[in-house]
Design a protein around this motif. Sequence first.
Motif, PDB file in Angstrom:
ATOM      1  N   HIS A 114      27.760 -30.109  71.509  1.00  0.00           N
ATOM      2  CA  HIS A 114      28.896 -29.213  71.780  1.00  0.00           C
ATOM      3  C   HIS A 114      28.416 -27.919  72.429  1.00  0.00           C
ATOM      4  O   HIS A 114      28.504 -26.830  71.866  1.00  0.00           O
ATOM      5  N   GLU A 115      27.915 -28.068  73.637  1.00  0.00           N
ATOM      6  CA  GLU A 115      27.219 -26.998  74.356  1.00  0.00           C
ATOM      7  C   GLU A 115      28.002 -25.685  74.441  1.00  0.00           C
ATOM      8  O   GLU A 115      27.446 -24.616  74.189  1.00  0.00           O
ATOM      9  N   GLU A 116      29.270 -25.736  74.783  1.00  0.00           N
ATOM     10  CA  GLU A 116      30.041 -24.495  74.932  1.00  0.00           C
ATOM     11  C   GLU A 116      30.126 -23.736  73.607  1.00  0.00           C
ATOM     12  O   GLU A 116      29.915 -22.524  73.558  1.00  0.00           O
ATOM     13  N   VAL A 117      30.421 -24.441  72.543  1.00  0.00           N
ATOM     14  CA  VAL A 117      30.496 -23.811  71.218  1.00  0.00           C
ATOM     15  C   VAL A 117      29.135 -23.253  70.830  1.00  0.00           C
ATOM     16  O   VAL A 117      29.020 -22.111  70.373  1.00  0.00           O
ATOM     17  N   ALA A 171      33.667 -19.670  67.682  1.00  0.00           N
ATOM     18  CA  ALA A 171      32.388 -19.629  68.401  1.00  0.00           C
ATOM     19  C   ALA A 171      32.025 -18.269  68.979  1.00  0.00           C
ATOM     20  O   ALA A 171      30.940 -18.118  69.543  1.00  0.00           O
ATOM     21  N   GLY A 172      32.895 -17.271  68.868  1.00  0.00           N
ATOM     22  CA  GLY A 172      32.567 -15.961  69.419  1.00  0.00           C
ATOM     23  C   GLY A 172      32.708 -15.877  70.925  1.00  0.00           C
ATOM     24  O   GLY A 172      32.170 -14.969  71.552  1.00  0.00           O
ATOM     25  N   LEU A 173      33.426 -16.799  71.498  1.00  0.00           N
ATOM     26  CA  LEU A 173      33.658 -16.813  72.941  1.00  0.00           C
ATOM     27  C   LEU A 173      34.838 -15.894  73.274  1.00  0.00           C
ATOM     28  O   LEU A 173      35.619 -15.539  72.383  1.00  0.00           O
ATOM     29  N   PRO A 174      34.998 -15.514  74.529  1.00  0.00           N
ATOM     30  CA  PRO A 174      36.195 -14.747  74.881  1.00  0.00           C
ATOM     31  C   PRO A 174      37.447 -15.508  74.437  1.00  0.00           C
ATOM     32  O   PRO A 174      37.588 -16.702  74.698  1.00  0.00           O
ATOM     33  N   GLY A 175      38.305 -14.833  73.697  1.00  0.00           N
ATOM     34  CA  GLY A 175      39.512 -15.458  73.169  1.00  0.00           C
ATOM     35  C   GLY A 175      39.345 -16.038  71.774  1.00  0.00           C
ATOM     36  O   GLY A 175      40.332 -16.401  71.142  1.00  0.00           O
ATOM     37  N   SER A 176      38.123 -16.132  71.275  1.00  0.00           N
ATOM     38  CA  SER A 176      37.903 -16.621  69.913  1.00  0.00           C
ATOM     39  C   SER A 176      38.346 -15.555  68.908  1.00  0.00           C
ATOM     40  O   SER A 176      38.194 -14.361  69.157  1.00  0.00           O
ATOM     41  N   SER A 177      38.842 -15.990  67.762  1.00  0.00           N
ATOM     42  CA  SER A 177      39.237 -15.031  66.733  1.00  0.00           C
ATOM     43  C   SER A 177      38.077 -14.698  65.799  1.00  0.00           C
ATOM     44  O   SER A 177      38.151 -13.718  65.062  1.00  0.00           O
ATOM     45  N   GLU A 178      37.021 -15.509  65.808  1.00  0.00           N
ATOM     46  CA  GLU A 178      35.881 -15.281  64.929  1.00  0.00           C
ATOM     47  C   GLU A 178      34.584 -15.487  65.699  1.00  0.00           C
ATOM     48  O   GLU A 178      34.562 -16.160  66.724  1.00  0.00           O
ATOM     49  N   ASP A 179      33.517 -14.919  65.157  1.00  0.00           N
ATOM     50  CA  ASP A 179      32.181 -15.061  65.747  1.00  0.00           C
ATOM     51  C   ASP A 179      31.219 -15.443  64.625  1.00  0.00           C
ATOM     52  O   ASP A 179      30.532 -14.605  64.053  1.00  0.00           O
TER      53      ASP A 179
END
Length: 166
Positions: free
Chosen positions: A36-39, A137-145
């Motif tokens: 799951h490369e992007e995550v 995953a802490g990506l732009p738009g993610s609610s958690e990191d």
Amino acid sequence: MSNAGRAASRISRGTLDDGTVIPRRMRVAIVAASWHEEVMDGLIAGAQRVCVEAGLDPELVRVPGSFELSVAAAVLASRKYQAIVALGVVIRGGTPHFDYVCQAATNGLTEVSVHTGVPVGFGLLTCDDEKQALDRAGLPGSSEDKGAEAAEAAIVTALTLDRLHA
């Protein structure tokens, strides 16, 4: 989604919010699965960002999947790291494989931490679908990191254990 749901970091410019200075000699390793490369890219970036903010230069070690996190963490713990950040993602499928991998990884990482005394920040996402994983995953738009949270937990726990041993 916004990042408003993220907890404020306890680490800033090499210190904790209580004024504790993070020793630059602290060795931190990030062990990360490759599925799951992007995550995973988001989780790793979050963990690395926290380490850099703490004034640390973490070593990144990649393993094939979440099942392999435990053995890599055990080897790293035996090599004089004061904190380990374990990052992975397992997404539920149509077979019991999800349950076995999640349980094995969780138990294995707990064993490493308890038996070695080296804190392991738990950044293993166990999600029902890819959307849930991306949201953590802490990506732009993610609610958690969760990568950042796992790194912070490992560093803060290492400092706490150091104080207990003093």
